[in-house]
Write a protein that holds these residues in place. Sequence first.
Motif, mmCIF file in Angstrom:
data_model
loop_
_atom_site.group_PDB
_atom_site.id
_atom_site.type_symbol
_atom_site.label_atom_id
_atom_site.label_comp_id
_atom_site.label_asym_id
_atom_site.label_seq_id
_atom_site.Cartn_x
_atom_site.Cartn_y
_atom_site.Cartn_z
ATOM 1 N N LEU A 143 0.814 -1.213 0.000
ATOM 2 C CA LEU A 143 0.000 0.000 0.000
ATOM 3 C C LEU A 143 0.852 1.270 0.000
ATOM 4 O O LEU A 143 0.374 2.330 -0.410
ATOM 5 C CB LEU A 143 -0.942 0.014 1.213
ATOM 6 C CG LEU A 143 -1.949 -1.131 1.294
ATOM 7 C CD1 LEU A 143 -2.863 -0.945 2.497
ATOM 8 C CD2 LEU A 143 -2.765 -1.223 0.020
ATOM 9 N N GLY A 144 2.075 1.185 0.500
ATOM 10 C CA GLY A 144 2.997 2.313 0.407
ATOM 11 C C GLY A 144 2.762 3.416 1.423
ATOM 12 O O GLY A 144 2.278 3.190 2.532
ATOM 13 N N GLN A 145 3.115 4.651 1.005
ATOM 14 C CA GLN A 145 3.128 5.805 1.906
ATOM 15 C C GLN A 145 1.730 6.252 2.327
ATOM 16 O O GLN A 145 0.758 6.042 1.611
ATOM 17 C CB GLN A 145 3.801 7.000 1.207
ATOM 18 C CG GLN A 145 5.200 6.753 0.690
ATOM 19 C CD GLN A 145 5.652 7.888 -0.212
ATOM 20 O OE1 GLN A 145 4.904 8.363 -1.059
ATOM 21 N NE2 GLN A 145 6.896 8.332 -0.042
ATOM 22 N N ASN A 146 1.687 6.889 3.518
ATOM 23 C CA ASN A 146 0.538 7.708 3.928
ATOM 24 C C ASN A 146 -0.793 6.981 3.739
ATOM 25 O O ASN A 146 -1.717 7.505 3.102
ATOM 26 C CB ASN A 146 0.551 9.017 3.113
ATOM 27 C CG ASN A 146 -0.401 10.058 3.666
ATOM 28 O OD1 ASN A 146 -0.704 10.070 4.853
ATOM 29 N ND2 ASN A 146 -0.883 10.934 2.799
ATOM 30 N N THR A 147 -0.895 5.770 4.293
ATOM 31 C CA THR A 147 -2.094 4.954 4.103
ATOM 32 C C THR A 147 -3.170 5.317 5.138
ATOM 33 O O THR A 147 -2.949 5.140 6.340
ATOM 34 C CB THR A 147 -1.761 3.453 4.248
ATOM 35 O OG1 THR A 147 -0.724 3.115 3.329
ATOM 36 C CG2 THR A 147 -2.988 2.600 3.974
#
Length: 295
Positions: free
Chosen positions: A207-211
């Motif tokens: 999902l990566g960054q800033n979820t």
Amino acid sequence: MSNYSIKDLEQLSGIKAHTLRIWEQRYNLLSPKRTDTNIRFYDDDDLKLILNVALLNDNGYKISKIAKMTVEEMKSEVLKLTERSFAYDDQIHSLIIAMVELDEDRFEKIISTNILKIGFELTMLNIIYPFLSKIGILWQTGSIHPGQEHFISNLVRQKLIVAIDGQLYSGGGKKFLLYLPEGELHEISLLFSCYLLKSHGHKVIYLGQNTPDTDLNNVYKVHQPDFLVTVITTSPSGEQVQPYLDSLSERFSDAVILVSGYQIVGQELTIPSNVHVMHYLKDIKEYLHSLTSVV
């Protein structure tokens, strides 16, 4: 142009501040500047000079001989050395110089050559991460400017994405959900975790960054992963970290949660039973070996 203290030079070069002062006095190697309040500092040229001196000295050159070299002669000798030496410290020094000069071609050559020689994983663990650790502390204290940090981070990120794309999932293994909390943007450790997991044959949902929490909850319900992996470097911070860990543990009680990052490692936290702290990236690798082997 960045400003460095003598302690910064010590940390980046590995040469003790006391030794640097002696060389400064005896060989006139450095010419420190002074602030309006008479505090000594060094600039990018001083840092590059000391990194070159350190590399040459580590490879057997006497300081008396180095002191007689011109800047160009030093640079030429260093380039020759780094092309034939694969000592980790030498490569890290070269990366720092590439960062200071914002020299993408040199950075690319150093990383690509090491990947060919020792492989991507060892290059990350033994060269790139120690390098990022050195400059990360300086970035947090304002000794290097954000442009230098972003320049390097983006180049490393590109390498990681290419390496991850080369790992094809063939079925089997455990299922891992990787994400960074809301407000967290420092993605390199999570990307490398993704690479390690995929290279060991596991399934990764990234999902990566800033979820946002709602997105994390929804994806978890759909995929029901065995593990959650996150890195908390800046957000949440301080007093928010403990309730965040408690919430994760409660919301995802059926999963094992692997956490790492500056806000976690070494902090006085009460770790829930289904949460495991990864102190170093090598911990993740060791943890993977403890799981069922994937062919």
